[in-house]
Design a protein around this motif. Structure first.
Motif, PDB file in Angstrom:
ATOM      1  N   ILE A  90     -15.076 137.373  16.172  1.00 62.09           N
ATOM      2  CA  ILE A  90     -13.925 137.338  15.256  1.00 62.09           C
ATOM      3  C   ILE A  90     -13.936 138.595  14.383  1.00 62.09           C
ATOM      4  O   ILE A  90     -12.915 139.287  14.239  1.00 62.09           O
ATOM      5  CB  ILE A  90     -13.977 136.066  14.370  1.00 62.09           C
ATOM      6  CG1 ILE A  90     -13.634 134.812  15.178  1.00 62.09           C
ATOM      7  CG2 ILE A  90     -13.071 136.184  13.141  1.00 62.09           C
ATOM      8  CD1 ILE A  90     -12.173 134.622  15.504  1.00 62.09           C
ATOM      9  N   GLY A  93     -13.238 141.748  16.179  1.00 56.95           N
ATOM     10  CA  GLY A  93     -11.878 141.811  16.719  1.00 56.95           C
ATOM     11  C   GLY A  93     -11.839 141.674  18.231  1.00 56.95           C
ATOM     12  O   GLY A  93     -10.838 142.005  18.870  1.00 56.95           O
ATOM     13  N   THR A 166      -6.527 137.081  14.613  1.00 53.71           N
ATOM     14  CA  THR A 166      -7.414 138.001  15.338  1.00 53.71           C
ATOM     15  C   THR A 166      -7.428 137.752  16.850  1.00 53.71           C
ATOM     16  O   THR A 166      -7.544 138.680  17.631  1.00 53.71           O
ATOM     17  CB  THR A 166      -8.864 137.922  14.803  1.00 53.71           C
ATOM     18  OG1 THR A 166      -9.339 136.586  14.995  1.00 53.71           O
ATOM     19  CG2 THR A 166      -8.959 138.306  13.351  1.00 53.71           C
ATOM     20  N   GLN A 167      -7.327 136.485  17.237  1.00 51.44           N
ATOM     21  CA  GLN A 167      -7.401 136.170  18.674  1.00 51.44           C
ATOM     22  C   GLN A 167      -6.011 136.024  19.316  1.00 51.44           C
ATOM     23  O   GLN A 167      -5.916 135.798  20.520  1.00 51.44           O
ATOM     24  CB  GLN A 167      -8.183 134.863  18.876  1.00 51.44           C
ATOM     25  CG  GLN A 167      -9.572 134.849  18.278  1.00 51.44           C
ATOM     26  CD  GLN A 167     -10.577 135.654  19.085  1.00 51.44           C
ATOM     27  OE1 GLN A 167     -10.834 135.374  20.237  1.00 51.44           O
ATOM     28  NE2 GLN A 167     -11.136 136.678  18.469  1.00 51.44           N
TER      29      GLN A 167
END
Lengths: 254, 45
Positions: A90, A93, A166-167
């Protein structure tokens, strides 16, 4: 693993219903417990909501054993190394797509389930406490559990927001729709289990009905399974308590 | 003991529970809206 654009079914209907019922019941129970008047007519509903949460959790535990792949506890990622790896990806990134719960969400869910059991037990002990001092001691512990639950719930939401950004994986919405973007090498579920969802709703409804019909608003007592629980203070109790104190004072003076 | 102090901070609890309630309702509403959008897209295709 790569993300495939085709959405796949991940969270079945009973899991999603439990999630939202659990969240709403906690918000209601906490708000009444924290900001409601102990002697008010609404205060007993704090305890009833707590009991419903315990009932919902009992059903969720069953579903966590016998339910679909991603509802089962065996699919929860509960190893500390997985949690550390998840946080590393996380913060770096890096995209680490997965179906089902991520490690942070798995730990949060188990912590909240455990806390509801602790809140249920301490709440029951409060309602059956022999003395007021005993009740206040248990209340302090009960409030700590509730605060811890709230803290984890807030962290859970922050985690979902961070994960979503982020995902690029809207897991919060997946808990509404039940679907997520497919991941290469992982298989979704086939059935939504609408009948199990209906059974869950009926069981919660029956629980709510049993609580409200066995509750006496005048005495603020709940008679359930042959046991009487005091769900709130009444003016009569106060008067009686004061009378008892007066009698005791008189005896002391004698 | 930090938890005990946190438990006694009513204003913080009010903000936290308000945030929780808002997020729950927003996510739920948004989720339903997204589901309806994707359904109507499928129908138009």
């Amino acid at each position: 693993m790569n993300v495939i654009n085709n959405p796949v079914k991940v969270f079945d209907l009973p899991t999603r219903l439990f999630h939202w019922a659990f969240a709403l019941l906690f918000v209601g129970a906490f708000a009444i417990g924290k900001f409601g008047d102990d002697e008010g007519a609404i205060y007993p509903y704090h305890m009833m909501m707590g009991m419903l949460m315990t009932l919902a959790l009992g059903l969720r535990i069953l579903w966590g054993i016998f339910g679909t792949k991603y509802a089962r506890f065996s699919s929860f990622k509960l190893s500390p190394s997985a949690l550390i790896d998840y946080f590393k990806s996380i913060f770096a990134g890096n995209k680490k797509p997965t179906l089902g719960r991520n490690p942070a969400s798995s730990f949060a869910a188990i912590a909240m389930f455990g806390l509801i059991i602790a809140l249920g037990i301490s709440g029951y002990l409060m309602a059956t406490a022999a003395t007021e001092d005993q009740m206040h001691d248990i209340k302090e512990v009960h409030e700590i559990f509730a605060t811890l639950f709230l803290l984890i719930a807030v962290l859970h939401i922050i985690g979902i927001a961070v994960h979503t950004i982020t995902q690029k994986d809207p897991i919060g919405l997946a808990m509404v729709s039940g679907t997520k973007a497919g991941v290469d090498g992982e298989v979704g579920i086939e059935n939504n289990h609408a009948l199990a969802a209906l059974a869950f709703v009926l069981a919660l409804g029956a629980g709510a009905w049993a609580l409200t019909t066995n509750y006496d608003g005048t005495s603020k007592q709940l008679n359930l399974f042959g046991q009487t629980l005091q769900l709130g203070e009444t003016e009569h109790d106060e008067g009686q308590g004061q009378g008892e104190h007066d009698e005791a004072n008189e005896k002391d003076e004698d | 003991m930090i938890l005990l102090k946190l438990a006694q901070m009513d204003s913080l609890a009010m903000i936290a529970i308000g945030f929780l309630a808002l997020t729950v309702l927003t996510t739920f509403g948004l989720g339903i809206w997204v589901m309806q959008q994707s359904k109507s897209k499928k129908v138009s295709h």
